[in-house]
Design an enzyme around this catalytic site. Sequence first.
Site, mmCIF file in Angstrom:
data_model
loop_
_atom_site.group_PDB
_atom_site.id
_atom_site.type_symbol
_atom_site.label_atom_id
_atom_site.label_comp_id
_atom_site.label_asym_id
_atom_site.label_seq_id
_atom_site.Cartn_x
_atom_site.Cartn_y
_atom_site.Cartn_z
ATOM 1 N N GLU A 176 1.132 -1.437 0.304
ATOM 2 C CA GLU A 176 -0.475 0.213 -0.233
ATOM 3 C C GLU A 176 1.088 0.762 0.082
ATOM 4 O O GLU A 176 1.008 2.179 0.990
ATOM 5 C CB GLU A 176 -0.592 -0.333 1.123
ATOM 6 N N PRO A 177 1.756 1.303 -1.229
ATOM 7 C CA PRO A 177 2.309 2.470 -0.938
ATOM 8 C C PRO A 177 1.488 3.910 -1.523
ATOM 9 O O PRO A 177 0.813 4.181 -1.932
ATOM 10 C CB PRO A 177 3.623 2.375 -1.753
ATOM 11 N N GLY A 178 1.669 5.026 -0.011
ATOM 12 C CA GLY A 178 1.432 6.361 -1.456
ATOM 13 C C GLY A 178 2.479 7.450 -1.110
ATOM 14 O O GLY A 178 3.123 7.360 -2.320
ATOM 15 N N ARG A 179 3.103 7.804 -0.521
ATOM 16 C CA ARG A 179 4.167 8.604 0.036
ATOM 17 C C ARG A 179 5.208 8.784 -1.405
ATOM 18 O O ARG A 179 5.607 8.808 -1.615
ATOM 19 C CB ARG A 179 5.055 8.908 1.686
ATOM 20 N N TYR B 141 0.344 14.300 0.970
ATOM 21 C CA TYR B 141 0.109 14.790 1.632
ATOM 22 C C TYR B 141 0.140 16.412 1.988
ATOM 23 O O TYR B 141 0.437 16.712 3.130
ATOM 24 C CB TYR B 141 0.936 13.852 3.193
ATOM 25 N N ARG C 88 1.844 20.139 6.649
ATOM 26 C CA ARG C 88 2.830 19.083 7.329
ATOM 27 C C ARG C 88 3.950 20.037 7.959
ATOM 28 O O ARG C 88 3.686 19.397 9.721
ATOM 29 C CB ARG C 88 3.914 18.310 6.096
ATOM 30 N N TYR D 52 3.509 18.674 11.538
ATOM 31 C CA TYR D 52 4.605 17.532 12.261
ATOM 32 C C TYR D 52 5.744 17.956 12.025
ATOM 33 O O TYR D 52 6.584 17.361 12.411
ATOM 34 C CB TYR D 52 5.191 16.244 11.580
ATOM 35 N N CYS E 83 -3.910 33.742 10.244
ATOM 36 C CA CYS E 83 -3.758 34.232 10.951
ATOM 37 C C CYS E 83 -3.135 33.655 12.044
ATOM 38 O O CYS E 83 -4.151 33.068 12.755
ATOM 39 C CB CYS E 83 -4.808 35.222 11.370
ATOM 40 N N GLU E 84 -1.927 32.281 12.013
ATOM 41 C CA GLU E 84 -2.119 31.993 13.261
ATOM 42 C C GLU E 84 -0.516 31.990 12.781
ATOM 43 O O GLU E 84 0.276 31.958 12.008
ATOM 44 C CB GLU E 84 -1.882 29.953 12.909
#
Length: 426
Positions: A273-276, A384, A312, A316, A355-356
């Site tokens: 199940e590869p994604g990245r 992602y 991201r 993270y 605004c953060e």
Amino acid sequence: MDHFNYQNGELHCEDVPLARISEDVGTPAYVYSTATLLHHYDAVAKAFAEVRPIICYSIKSCANLSICRLLRERGAGFDVVSGGELYRALAADGDPANIVFAGVGKTDAEIHQAIDARIGWFNIESEAELENLIAIARLRGASVNAALRVNPDVDPKTHRYTSTGKKESKFGVDLERARRVFNDYGRQDAVRLTGIHLHIGSPVNSVEPYVSAITKTLGLIDALRGDGFAIDTLDIGGGFGAHYKASEAPPAVRYAEAIVPLLRGRGLKIILEPGRSIAANAGILLTRVLYLKKSGERDFLIVDAGMNDLIRPALYEAYHFIWPVAPAAGFVPAQRGEGVSMPGLRLMDVVGPVCESGDFLAKDRMLPPMQRGDLVAVFTAGAYGMVMASHYNTRPNPPEILVDGNQYRVVRRRETYEDLLAAERE
Ligand code: LLP
């Protein structure tokens, strides 16, 4: 390996200058390379060819329909985790038999939808979910295939938010409990429990956690077979790495060299199940400098992409290499990634308009001189990235552009303000 390169001092995706794309569709925009996507897919397929895997591309990593179709035409099945992703997989002409459906919280409606679609496998995360699936399948007189997701208690050494294979994670059941689940539920026909699924985390930049997880899981499979259960499928999930900081991700062939010998002669159908590892460095986020600002001793580069476009870094503290599309003379990087050093770089924070204080794309980054209007590339943003975009601050989502050689297509248009309000209108 990817197809984003500086030609005559200007960043190109394959043979298309990114400046040309920005003139056409504006910024911010996600730009993907067909050649890179296919290269990475083929690399996995080739590396694991001996065990003839079903490669179920993980839709959650980069879900654009045209990209799903591209990979589907190359032979991919799909890993889905919601009714929406299943809908997307089918819209991309995915073969239902090669669709796996994971996730700890499948709703009844999603289960019905997946039974209707005749998907290949339900990946089961708990006894309660399995009981519900059995009840629904019985009600419908259906018989479905399922794999039990196990949690082999290995540390994938990745960010705590994306580490899934430890005992205390919400995913799957531990190995001892797995035997009990088979004993309690493995002898009925409504849900044929004949597979084992695992996914230890993402990204996993070394092969050891896979070796350890698969070795433990094969022990379980032996025990289950000893108990009389016919286990025919092993889904080893995704999680292969991608290059963010340097060349930190092992190529597909390194993972395969370690994993394939474990699987040889086991009589198991293998699912990946590869994604990245397929999508990440096949895409960049293209953005433009709005302003330069100094606050105290800090230099800020304020760009038109924010945390709503690429979350991201905020979520993270993820590292994405950032560089101008047409750097001043002498500033074309010899290689990309952390640690690029050349005289004349300045320490900057790259921030967005949201605004953060958490709205940053990079902190403390050495960058070449830039000015208002310059285009900037945020690399390794294909996975992602767009899929995690939000409308925070009522910001429309950016368009997605798929480049192929010297051509490109807008495979998702930029949202309009009307789009943003559409679902709120009577
Ligand atoms: N299979 C399962 C069951 C998964 O949960 C995942 C990812 C994959 C496959 C695909 O993993 P990949 O090959 O893409 O590493 N948003 C985070 C990553 C979350 C991963 C969730 N599960 C990020 O931006 O790093």
